[in-house]
Design a protein around this motif. Structure first.
Motif, mmCIF file in Angstrom:
data_model
loop_
_atom_site.group_PDB
_atom_site.id
_atom_site.type_symbol
_atom_site.label_atom_id
_atom_site.label_comp_id
_atom_site.label_asym_id
_atom_site.label_seq_id
_atom_site.Cartn_x
_atom_site.Cartn_y
_atom_site.Cartn_z
ATOM 1 N N GLY A 10 0.663 -1.215 0.058
ATOM 2 C CA GLY A 10 0.101 -0.047 0.022
ATOM 3 C C GLY A 10 0.826 1.205 0.106
ATOM 4 O O GLY A 10 0.273 2.256 -0.230
ATOM 5 N N THR A 13 1.814 3.852 -4.641
ATOM 6 C CA THR A 13 0.576 4.192 -5.485
ATOM 7 C C THR A 13 0.616 3.860 -6.951
ATOM 8 O O THR A 13 1.709 3.139 -7.355
ATOM 9 C CB THR A 13 0.301 5.475 -5.258
ATOM 10 N N ASN A 47 -4.048 -3.439 -4.319
ATOM 11 C CA ASN A 47 -3.244 -2.791 -3.414
ATOM 12 C C ASN A 47 -3.388 -3.387 -1.845
ATOM 13 O O ASN A 47 -4.643 -3.373 -1.492
ATOM 14 C CB ASN A 47 -3.874 -1.206 -3.324
ATOM 15 N N GLU A 49 -3.341 -3.084 1.658
ATOM 16 C CA GLU A 49 -3.010 -1.712 2.467
ATOM 17 C C GLU A 49 -2.467 -2.559 3.871
ATOM 18 O O GLU A 49 -1.800 -1.579 4.196
ATOM 19 C CB GLU A 49 -4.510 -1.320 2.916
ATOM 20 N N HIS A 50 -2.697 -3.550 4.065
ATOM 21 C CA HIS A 50 -2.008 -4.231 5.534
ATOM 22 C C HIS A 50 -0.879 -4.987 4.957
ATOM 23 O O HIS A 50 -1.263 -5.979 4.128
ATOM 24 C CB HIS A 50 -3.011 -5.079 6.216
#
Length: 128
Positions: A10, A13, A47, A49-50
């Motif tokens: 994450g 971009t 993507n 995120e974690h």
């Protein structure tokens, strides 16, 4: 086939990865091998995120590309295509790789013979 499934940390971009350009390059390379039809190619990115990489340094990132292909290619064809596609991926990510900690991974796998799909994209591609 193939399907290009890209996962990335994450902290990277879509813009920094320039995914549109990467997918264009991967598609061009895949078609250029002569073993993958354009109408069968799909690209998508996820993507994550974690994530945690190594010691948790915030700037460390990862990109993993999984290429799933239908059966019917020789081992030599698969090996050659895998090397060419990984080269596209690593070259495309070289600026990020030079500027921060980055783990780049790649795998090519063959789908089982009992998979099903239907598409009419070839019909539409001939109309262009």
């Amino acid at each position: 086939m193939p399907h290009f499934i890209l996962e990335h940390s994450g902290n990277l971009t879509s813009e920094s990865l320039n995914l549109d350009a990467l997918f264009t390059r991967l598609i061009d390379e895949a078609v250029g091998t002569g073993i993958f039809p354009l109408a069968g190619i799909r690209c998508r990115a996820h993507n994550c995120e974690h994530f945690r990489i190594a010691d948790g340094t915030d700037s460390f990132g990862f990109v993993h590309l999984h290429v799933r292909i239908g059966s019917g290619r020789t081992e030599e064809q698969k090996a050659s295509a895998a090397k060419a596609l990984f080269a596209v991926l690593t070259e495309h990510l070289s600026a990020i790789y030079e500027s921060q900690g980055l783990a780049i991974s790649f795998e090519l796998s063959e789908l089982p013979s009992h998979k099903f799909n239907q598409n009419n994209l070839r019909d539409y591609l001939t109309k262009l």
